[in-house]
Scaffold this motif. Structure first.
Motif, PDB file in Angstrom:
ATOM      1  N   VAL A   3     -19.594 -28.172 -20.830  1.00  0.00           N
ATOM      2  CA  VAL A   3     -19.396 -28.060 -22.282  1.00  0.00           C
ATOM      3  C   VAL A   3     -20.759 -28.027 -22.971  1.00  0.00           C
ATOM      4  N   TRP A   4     -21.617 -28.975 -22.588  1.00  0.00           N
ATOM      5  CA  TRP A   4     -22.955 -29.021 -23.204  1.00  0.00           C
ATOM      6  C   TRP A   4     -23.743 -27.747 -22.893  1.00  0.00           C
ATOM      7  N   LEU A   5     -23.714 -27.322 -21.631  1.00  0.00           N
ATOM      8  CA  LEU A   5     -24.495 -26.152 -21.211  1.00  0.00           C
ATOM      9  C   LEU A   5     -24.072 -24.900 -21.962  1.00  0.00           C
ATOM     10  N   ALA A   6     -22.777 -24.663 -22.081  1.00  0.00           N
ATOM     11  CA  ALA A   6     -22.298 -23.472 -22.785  1.00  0.00           C
ATOM     12  C   ALA A   6     -22.823 -23.443 -24.216  1.00  0.00           C
ATOM     13  N   GLY A   7     -22.807 -24.603 -24.879  1.00  0.00           N
ATOM     14  CA  GLY A   7     -23.325 -24.661 -26.243  1.00  0.00           C
ATOM     15  C   GLY A   7     -24.819 -24.417 -26.305  1.00  0.00           C
ATOM     16  N   ALA A   8     -25.561 -24.967 -25.342  1.00  0.00           N
ATOM     17  CA  ALA A   8     -27.015 -24.790 -25.324  1.00  0.00           C
ATOM     18  C   ALA A   8     -27.390 -23.337 -25.046  1.00  0.00           C
ATOM     19  N   LEU A   9     -26.676 -22.700 -24.138  1.00  0.00           N
ATOM     20  CA  LEU A   9     -26.955 -21.283 -23.842  1.00  0.00           C
ATOM     21  C   LEU A   9     -26.655 -20.412 -25.053  1.00  0.00           C
TER      22      LEU A   9
END
Length: 291
Positions: free
Chosen positions: A236-242
């Motif tokens: 979840v965090w990674l998708a938002g950061a990307l």
């Protein structure tokens, strides 16, 4: 490597740190020097005092060189997803890096203990993206609905720099979160039934990840919930950061979720085995370090 240029680069960084100055995005020559040191498995100049924007800029320059050398992007890694590891790097949020073709080896691999300038190993886990809908995931359940495999994984990062304790979160992001190698085990398919998914979601949160040496002595252990309260929250965090950088996960991408254990230095002749207690279908993953 050009020794004069390397000396100038190191001197500039040390002077900036001494003055408490803010360092800008590393220049092309500095990134080229870092890349050359990484490829030679020799310590590179320390990277300090970057902010998040400068770290992203530096990572983009480094990743262009990594892609040229190591091929296609096969996924991403979320780092600093475990509070204990955040504490080590004096940073309170995750960071991300890119995984490239050729970085991943199969369980049972024999790897030189000096595989990097500052080699380490940690217990981790991979998941494989099933659908680009994962980019809008808000919960761990949303992530589970959009992956098709969970994969045991021992990551083999390389901190590279001369003084690893000087690396903080942005510094780690700048060096692509130290991505170097990793050893993956046999994948487990994600159940398609609601009951099966509920079981796996709970099991991932509650599992105990145990790392032992070849003689059975325990090296470290952690819980699934040690990663952002549920390991799939890392996605979840990674998708938002990307998304903030105009990037997105796609079907087939692999995602490294982060560390369930401390980062430990490898020893020549050492075998490391990681098991996932509570995930009955997950087989151990093994790596051996040679001289």
């Amino acid at each position: 490597m050009n020794k004069t240029l390397a000396a100038v680069t190191l001197g500039t960084l040390v002077a900036a740190a001494s003055a408490g100055a803010h360092a800008a995005c590393l220049g092309d020559a500095q990134v080229a020097d870092f890349f050359a040191a990484r490829e030679a498995r020799t310590p590179a100049a320390d990277i300090e005092n970057l902010d998040e924007a400068d770290a992203a800029c530096t990572r983009a320059k480094l990743n262009a060189l990594l892609a040229r050398k190591h091929g296609a992007v096969i996924g991403y890694k979320a780092g600093l997803t475990n509070p204990a590891v955040q504490k080590r790097f004096n940073y309170d949020k995750p960071v991300w890096g890119v995984l490239y073709q050729g970085m991943l080896l199969d369980s049972g691999a024999v790897v030189n203990a000096a595989f990097g300038a500052r080699p380490l190993f940690e217990a981790d886990m991979l998941v494989r993206v099933k659908s680009a809908d994962i980019n809008s995931a808000k919960t761990s359940a949303d992530v589970l609905a959009n992956i098709d495999q969970v994969i045991p994984f021992i990551e083999l990062p390389d901190l590279v720099v001369q003084t690893p304790p000087k690396l903080n979160g942005p510094g780690l992001a700048a060096i692509n979160v130290a991505a170097r190698l990793g050893v993956k085990g046999l994948p487990v398919d994600v159940p398609t039934t609601a009951g099966g998914q509920a079981w796996l979601l709970e099991s991932l949160r509650d599992m105990t990840v145990v790392m032992k040496d070849g003689q059975g002595a325990e090296l470290a252990r952690g819980k699934g919930a040690d990663i952002l309260e549920h390991p799939l929250n890392a996605v979840v965090w990674l998708a938002g950061a990307l998304a903030k950088e105009g990037l997105a996960l796609k079907a087939g991408d692999l995602v490294s979720l982060g560390s369930f254990s401390p980062l430990l230095p490898p020893k020549a002749g050492q075998t490391v085995l990681v098991t996932y207690e509570g995930l009955s279908r997950m087989q151990p993953v093994v790596v051996t370090f040679s001289k």
